[in-house]
Design a protein around this motif. Structure first.
Motif, short mmCIF file in Angstrom:
data_model
loop_
_atom_site.label_atom_id
_atom_site.label_comp_id
_atom_site.label_asym_id
_atom_site.label_seq_id
_atom_site.Cartn_x
_atom_site.Cartn_y
_atom_site.Cartn_z
N VAL A 260 29.21 95.54 -36.92
CA VAL A 260 28.19 96.23 -36.11
C VAL A 260 27.50 97.25 -37.00
O VAL A 260 28.15 98.17 -37.52
N TYR A 261 26.19 97.07 -37.19
CA TYR A 261 25.44 97.98 -38.06
C TYR A 261 24.92 99.20 -37.29
O TYR A 261 24.61 100.23 -37.89
N GLY A 262 24.78 99.08 -35.99
CA GLY A 262 24.29 100.22 -35.20
C GLY A 262 25.39 101.24 -35.00
O GLY A 262 26.58 100.94 -35.12
N ARG B 187 23.62 88.35 -47.13
CA ARG B 187 24.76 89.09 -46.60
C ARG B 187 25.05 88.66 -45.17
O ARG B 187 24.26 87.96 -44.54
N MET B 188 26.17 89.13 -44.64
CA MET B 188 26.52 88.87 -43.24
C MET B 188 25.83 89.91 -42.36
O MET B 188 26.35 90.99 -42.10
N ARG B 189 24.61 89.57 -41.96
CA ARG B 189 23.85 90.51 -41.13
C ARG B 189 22.94 89.72 -40.18
O ARG B 189 21.74 89.98 -40.06
N GLY C 97 21.42 96.68 -36.77
CA GLY C 97 20.95 97.95 -37.31
C GLY C 97 19.49 97.94 -37.74
O GLY C 97 19.17 98.40 -38.84
N GLY C 98 18.60 97.43 -36.89
CA GLY C 98 17.17 97.49 -37.22
C GLY C 98 16.44 96.23 -36.79
O GLY C 98 17.00 95.37 -36.10
N PRO C 99 15.19 96.12 -37.24
CA PRO C 99 14.35 94.99 -36.81
C PRO C 99 14.94 93.63 -37.22
O PRO C 99 15.63 93.53 -38.24
N VAL C 100 14.65 92.63 -36.41
CA VAL C 100 15.18 91.28 -36.64
C VAL C 100 14.06 90.26 -36.58
O VAL C 100 13.00 90.52 -36.01
#
Lengths: 313, 313
Positions: free
Chosen positions: B30-32, B163-165, B125-128
């Motif tokens: 979880v990036y957020g 990366r894993m994102r 954690g940001g735009p997708v």
């Protein structure tokens, strides 16, 4: 349209027309009277009659189960290629070993166990004998599916079993989960006889034990059966035991999980329902698939499975 | 043994040695930040981080779901053979239609739906942007299994996802039961990177979308993952939605039941994780499998799916 019977005495014609059909079952499901001596708990017989199967509380104790599991491993390691050893389609992984009640003293004892025989006798209304036994292994990761079928349809057409008066017992020797390709049954499907299309070539049985091509029920009829009755999976810890009517529609999905699935499978048939000539092809299948050398009733043996049963009789 | 990376900048080498391996994940799940503005209920983020997936209460209303189901049927009936239409192995039954967000105004609107985009943005954690979309059909009676895999392993090696994102969203458009080959996930498997053996031939992707032969995880490693985390099936009524991490190990068994299974599948990737050259073969797979023409962020659209979305644009 009702398929034309090959002879007018065949109550359950199948594989003799080009259109599938649903015929009425003309046999009881429970032949015993529902009395207080029944070897079933209250409600169990009603459920068996309604659904065509019954999942029992594990009838064997942990130590007995350990004996059966050890014998399964011993047989798996010791049997070589043989007529009664069947592999997975597409590779050589062991899938089934037949006639285990003649290969193994422990399984010879198991099929006579009073906890199983008394129940089978009650359901079938009298003495029983062993029609078939086998050990099934469904490997993890690449276990194949087994398509829907009624055992009775095959046993009638190919083996000459005259009426619906047999019951199968499956005892799980590994854990069965919703994920590892458990036995699936269609509740209520035993009340109809699904006549299949086509005919049966001789000697196809070796392939058919791996993958069915004959006696395959019609897709629309299958859909109607599942709309009516749903689908029930047999899941539970090792030892979970199910008894199901010879005409119950069943199958299993493949298994990509790493957990293999194994069970021992025993078919009891009423001595009043002994095999005749097949209703389909002229030549019956071999003895390991359908016993016809003897229809002698089994003598039930009370008590637990003896630890010594695997080294003597 | 750690596989030799093809170049020293590859954090996740795979398919470059003859022995499989388990490498540590070097990316957040979880990036957020876990704050009060998170578009997740209490506990959901902790579960996503722990398990690598999260089954949501159906985020769409019945009327919206009916729109999606009707559009699925319309596309199924109208698409012909094409590069981005994949059939079942061994026959010509439609299995998947890719790039549905460009084929259909309704699915174009769906991928921008704020209920999905806001959650994906938070996790990543940001735009997708949209990396891939597809409709999957698993027919009844003869739906094939799909073996265990990590999507990220393929997207990294074959598509150049660094990366894993990324997060996948699967929305069930039919009922998913324990019997009809539902998506199975291994909880916790996203925390390890399973480096696979072998190499990747060019242009193998059409076959691999039917049946995997490359990027196949090692059996012993799979067994260890399931011993540790077990297996969880995604079952529920139409509309059941699961979000899962790009590195979560997943697969599905076959489906012999008459009930088909269908879902729409959307992959959101962080704009900070845009595709590079593949880490494996030189030539990347086509755009319908892995978008690289544009990494423009999605503008989320609030509100329900509009009934008119299927006849606009």
């Amino acid at each position: 349209m009702r398929p034309a019977a090959r002879n007018r005495l065949d109550p359950y014609p199948s594989r003799c027309t080009e259109t599938p059909d649903v015929l009425a079952r003309n046999d009881p499901v429970v032949y015993g009277r529902h009395d207080r001596d029944a070897p079933f708990a209250a409600g169990q017989l009603v459920r068996y009659e309604r659904d065509g199967f019954l999942i029992l509380e594990p009838p064997f104790e942990t130590a007995e189960l350990a004996l059966l599991q050890a014998e399964l491993e011993r047989l798996r390691a010791s049997v070589g290629a043989s007529d009664f050893v069947i592999a997975e389609p597409g590779d050589s992984t062991l899938r089934s070993i037949f006639r285990v009640h003649e290969l193994s003293p422990l399984f010879r004892r198991l099929v006579r166990d009073a906890r199983l025989v008394r129940r089978a006798e009650y359901l079938l209304g009298g003495p029983v004998y062993v029609h078939q036994t086998r050990l099934n292994y469904k490997p993890g990761l690449r276990g194949k599916e087994f398509y829907w079928h009624s055992d009775f349809e095959t046993w009638h057409v190919e083996d000459g079993m005259p009426r619906m008066r047999a019951v199968s017992v499956s005892i799980g020797l590994s854990e069965n989960t919703e994920h590892n390709g458990p036995l699936m049954l269609i509740p209520g499907s035993h009340r109809d006889y699904i006549a299949c299309v086509g005919e049966t070539p001789s000697h196809h049985y070796r392939e058919s034990l791996r993958k069915q091509e004959y006696g395959v029920p019609d897709p629309d009829i299958l859909a109607a059966l599942t709309r009516r009755g749903g689908i029930k999976s047999v899941v539970g810890p090792p030892g979970t035991t199910v008894m199901f009517d010879c005409n119950a529609m069943h199958g299993s999905n493949g298994n990509i999980t790493p957990q293999p699935r194994s069970n021992v499978f025993i078919v009891y048939n009423s001595v009043h329902n002994a095999l005749q000539s097949p209703f389909g092809p002229e030549k019956p299948r071999p003895e390991f698939l359908a016993a016809r050398l003897s229809f002698e009733p089994l003598e039930p043996i009370a008590g637990k499975l003896p630890p010594g049963a695997d080294d003597g009789r």
